[in-house]
Design a protein around this motif. Structure first.
Motif, PDB file in Angstrom:
ATOM      1  N   VAL A 144       0.827  -1.013  -0.054  1.00  0.00           N
ATOM      2  CA  VAL A 144      -0.107  -0.052   0.083  1.00  0.00           C
ATOM      3  C   VAL A 144       0.764   1.207  -0.111  1.00  0.00           C
ATOM      4  O   VAL A 144       0.475   2.304  -0.699  1.00  0.00           O
ATOM      5  N   ASP A 195       0.675   4.039  -2.830  1.00  0.00           N
ATOM      6  CA  ASP A 195       0.417   5.416  -2.457  1.00  0.00           C
ATOM      7  C   ASP A 195       1.527   6.348  -3.363  1.00  0.00           C
ATOM      8  O   ASP A 195       1.461   7.463  -3.991  1.00  0.00           O
ATOM      9  N   ARG A 196       2.824   5.935  -3.521  1.00  0.00           N
ATOM     10  CA  ARG A 196       3.999   6.607  -4.057  1.00  0.00           C
ATOM     11  C   ARG A 196       3.724   6.672  -5.495  1.00  0.00           C
ATOM     12  O   ARG A 196       4.058   7.571  -6.223  1.00  0.00           O
ATOM     13  N   PRO A 231      -0.349   8.234  -6.879  1.00  0.00           N
ATOM     14  CA  PRO A 231      -0.837   9.042  -5.632  1.00  0.00           C
ATOM     15  C   PRO A 231      -2.626   9.801  -6.275  1.00  0.00           C
ATOM     16  O   PRO A 231      -3.205  10.047  -5.338  1.00  0.00           O
ATOM     17  N   PRO A 242      -5.597   6.758  -4.798  1.00  0.00           N
ATOM     18  CA  PRO A 242      -5.168   5.943  -3.404  1.00  0.00           C
ATOM     19  C   PRO A 242      -6.392   4.948  -3.025  1.00  0.00           C
ATOM     20  O   PRO A 242      -7.460   5.161  -3.461  1.00  0.00           O
ATOM     21  N   ASP A 300      -7.265   2.446   0.357  1.00  0.00           N
ATOM     22  CA  ASP A 300      -7.175   1.855   1.575  1.00  0.00           C
ATOM     23  C   ASP A 300      -6.639   0.404   1.853  1.00  0.00           C
ATOM     24  O   ASP A 300      -6.899  -0.384   1.068  1.00  0.00           O
ATOM     25  N   ASN A 318     -11.167   1.938  -4.329  1.00  0.00           N
ATOM     26  CA  ASN A 318     -11.129   2.314  -2.998  1.00  0.00           C
ATOM     27  C   ASN A 318     -12.571   2.179  -2.356  1.00  0.00           C
ATOM     28  O   ASN A 318     -13.144   2.737  -1.311  1.00  0.00           O
TER      29      ASN A 318
END
Length: 158
Positions: A10, A14-15, A18, A21, A23, A66
């Motif tokens: 995760v 995220d990197r 971006p 995103p 969870d 998400n």
């Protein structure tokens, strides 16, 4: 991949993505649905250097980002939800190898097609791996828009 890989996967996602995103709980749900289809690329020095999240899913449909996955009766393809490689590990063929491994595992489970949404201007990369753009069904065109203006639904016959 196993549940112990989720936190670094995760963090890497995220990197790398971006604008998309997701969870950890949703990554975990996707891992549970596609256990043997999900992969992690481990680097002995840096830990998780890449990953692939894939699971059975209906062809011609995409999951919402998400959000929890819908309950399915009989999915007829495998959806490659996400494939990411850390910049330090890029350019070594890991993405191609990971996509090929997911395809081989999907075929071994009896699936004939692999689908994905190409984001971040990656259509040419996926085309080189045998995927073809398919026009979205009207029912999921709005979901596709959530993936970004450059998003394209793509399918590969296995």
């Amino acid at each position: 991949m196993d549940t112990g890989d989720l936190a670094p996967v995760v963090a890497l996602a995220d990197r790398l993505f971006p604008d998309h995103p997701e969870d950890a709980v949703h990554f975990g749900e996707r891992l549970a649905r596609g256990t043997d289809l999900c992969l992690s690329l481990c680097d002995p020095e840096t830990g998780i250097a890449g990953y692939a999240i894939a699971y059975p899913w209906p062809l011609g449909s995409i999951p919402a980002l998400n959000r929890p996955l819908a309950t399915l009766d009989k999915p007829n393809s495998v959806y490659l939800h996400d494939l990411g490689i850390a910049p330090a590990a890029a350019k070594n063929g890991h993405a191609r190898t990971g996509a090929a491994m997911v395809g081989e595992r999907a075929r071994a489970r009896g699936y004939a097609r692999l689908a994905l949404v190409a984001v971040n201007r990656s259509v040419r990369f996926w085309e080189a791996l045998g995927f073809a753009v398919r026009a979205p069904e009207a029912a999921f065109a709005a979901k596709l828009a959530d993936y970004g203006a450059e998003a394209h639904y793509m399918v590969k016959d296995l």
